[in-house]
Structure formats: C-alpha cells, structure tokens
Motif scaffolding. Sequence first.
Motif, PDB file in Angstrom:
ATOM      1  N   ARG A  43     -26.428  -0.813  -4.033  1.00 17.93           N
ATOM      2  CA  ARG A  43     -25.017  -1.137  -3.791  1.00 17.93           C
ATOM      3  C   ARG A  43     -24.327   0.024  -3.070  1.00 17.93           C
ATOM      4  O   ARG A  43     -23.612  -0.175  -2.089  1.00 17.93           O
ATOM      5  N   GLU A  44     -24.584   1.232  -3.529  1.00 18.05           N
ATOM      6  CA  GLU A  44     -23.978   2.405  -2.887  1.00 18.05           C
ATOM      7  C   GLU A  44     -24.489   2.569  -1.459  1.00 18.05           C
ATOM      8  O   GLU A  44     -23.705   2.867  -0.545  1.00 18.05           O
ATOM      9  N   GLU A  45     -25.773   2.360  -1.251  1.00 14.19           N
ATOM     10  CA  GLU A  45     -26.340   2.481   0.091  1.00 14.19           C
ATOM     11  C   GLU A  45     -25.752   1.425   1.025  1.00 14.19           C
ATOM     12  O   GLU A  45     -25.466   1.704   2.187  1.00 14.19           O
ATOM     13  N   ARG A  46     -25.552   0.200   0.524  1.00 17.67           N
ATOM     14  CA  ARG A  46     -24.959  -0.873   1.332  1.00 17.67           C
ATOM     15  C   ARG A  46     -23.522  -0.513   1.699  1.00 17.67           C
ATOM     16  O   ARG A  46     -23.095  -0.689   2.833  1.00 17.67           O
ATOM     17  N   GLU A  47     -22.756   0.007   0.734  1.00 18.20           N
ATOM     18  CA  GLU A  47     -21.369   0.396   1.000  1.00 18.20           C
ATOM     19  C   GLU A  47     -21.303   1.485   2.067  1.00 18.20           C
ATOM     20  O   GLU A  47     -20.467   1.430   2.970  1.00 18.20           O
ATOM     21  N   LEU A  48     -22.191   2.466   1.966  1.00 20.20           N
ATOM     22  CA  LEU A  48     -22.216   3.541   2.964  1.00 20.20           C
ATOM     23  C   LEU A  48     -22.580   2.997   4.344  1.00 20.20           C
ATOM     24  O   LEU A  48     -21.973   3.368   5.349  1.00 20.20           O
ATOM     25  N   ALA A  49     -23.565   2.103   4.388  1.00 13.97           N
ATOM     26  CA  ALA A  49     -23.978   1.522   5.664  1.00 13.97           C
ATOM     27  C   ALA A  49     -22.835   0.716   6.270  1.00 13.97           C
ATOM     28  O   ALA A  49     -22.537   0.834   7.462  1.00 13.97           O
ATOM     29  N   ASP A  50     -22.185  -0.102   5.441  1.00 14.97           N
ATOM     30  CA  ASP A  50     -21.070  -0.916   5.935  1.00 14.97           C
ATOM     31  C   ASP A  50     -19.930  -0.043   6.436  1.00 14.97           C
ATOM     32  O   ASP A  50     -19.307  -0.337   7.455  1.00 14.97           O
ATOM     33  N   GLU A  51     -19.672   1.037   5.719  1.00  9.81           N
ATOM     34  CA  GLU A  51     -18.593   1.947   6.106  1.00  9.81           C
ATOM     35  C   GLU A  51     -18.842   2.556   7.486  1.00  9.81           C
ATOM     36  O   GLU A  51     -17.935   2.644   8.305  1.00  9.81           O
ATOM     37  N   PHE A  52     -20.075   2.946   7.751  1.00  6.63           N
ATOM     38  CA  PHE A  52     -20.387   3.600   9.014  1.00  6.63           C
ATOM     39  C   PHE A  52     -20.692   2.614  10.137  1.00  6.63           C
ATOM     40  O   PHE A  52     -20.757   2.996  11.292  1.00  6.63           O
TER      41      PHE A  52
END
Length: 97
Positions: free
Chosen positions: A71-80
């Motif tokens: 979930r954290e990795e997806r959020e970071l990817a979406d953010e960037f």
Amino acid sequence: MIKVNTREVIDMPAAKIAVTVDKKIVKQIDRLVKEGKYRSRSSVIQTALEEILKNKKRKRLIEELTRLDPREERELADEFLQPDSGEWDEMPDRSPA
C-alpha cells in the motif's frame, strides 16, 4: 571461469583452496567429469558454489521484498506518477529513524 555459452569460457583470476569432501560426493563429482558434463572436479565445485551464492542472493532479495508494504509503495508510485507540473518535487526522506 565464467561460461558465456556452451562453447566460450572466460578465464578469471582464481585462487587455489583445499577442501575435505565426503567420498560419496567425490564419486558423484568424478562421474559428472567422466560423463563430460564438466571439464574437471574444479569446474564442478566452482559451478556448485556459484549456484549456492546466487540462490542466497536471490533469497535475500525475496526476503527484502516481503518487508515492503504494498500500500505504501503504491501511494509513493502514484504520488510521483502524477502529471508533470513543470516543477520537481522533493524526494521524501526514507532513511531509518
């Protein structure tokens, strides 16, 4: 030595070591050499050691990947991956506290 393909071998610097091996294993190694699957006892042992080290490296990578929070990795990817505003965002500090 590194096998690039079945015909080409690149010589790399090597070190001689002495090891004690169970007689049953030596017989298996000798059979592999006699069958022409390897050039020498050294090449059998070299290949076996390379496989062990490769497997350990792969195992460590898998262990590290299982520690990631999807979930954290997806959020970071979406953010960037948001549309480019023309400005560079600062990378978050992810160093251990």
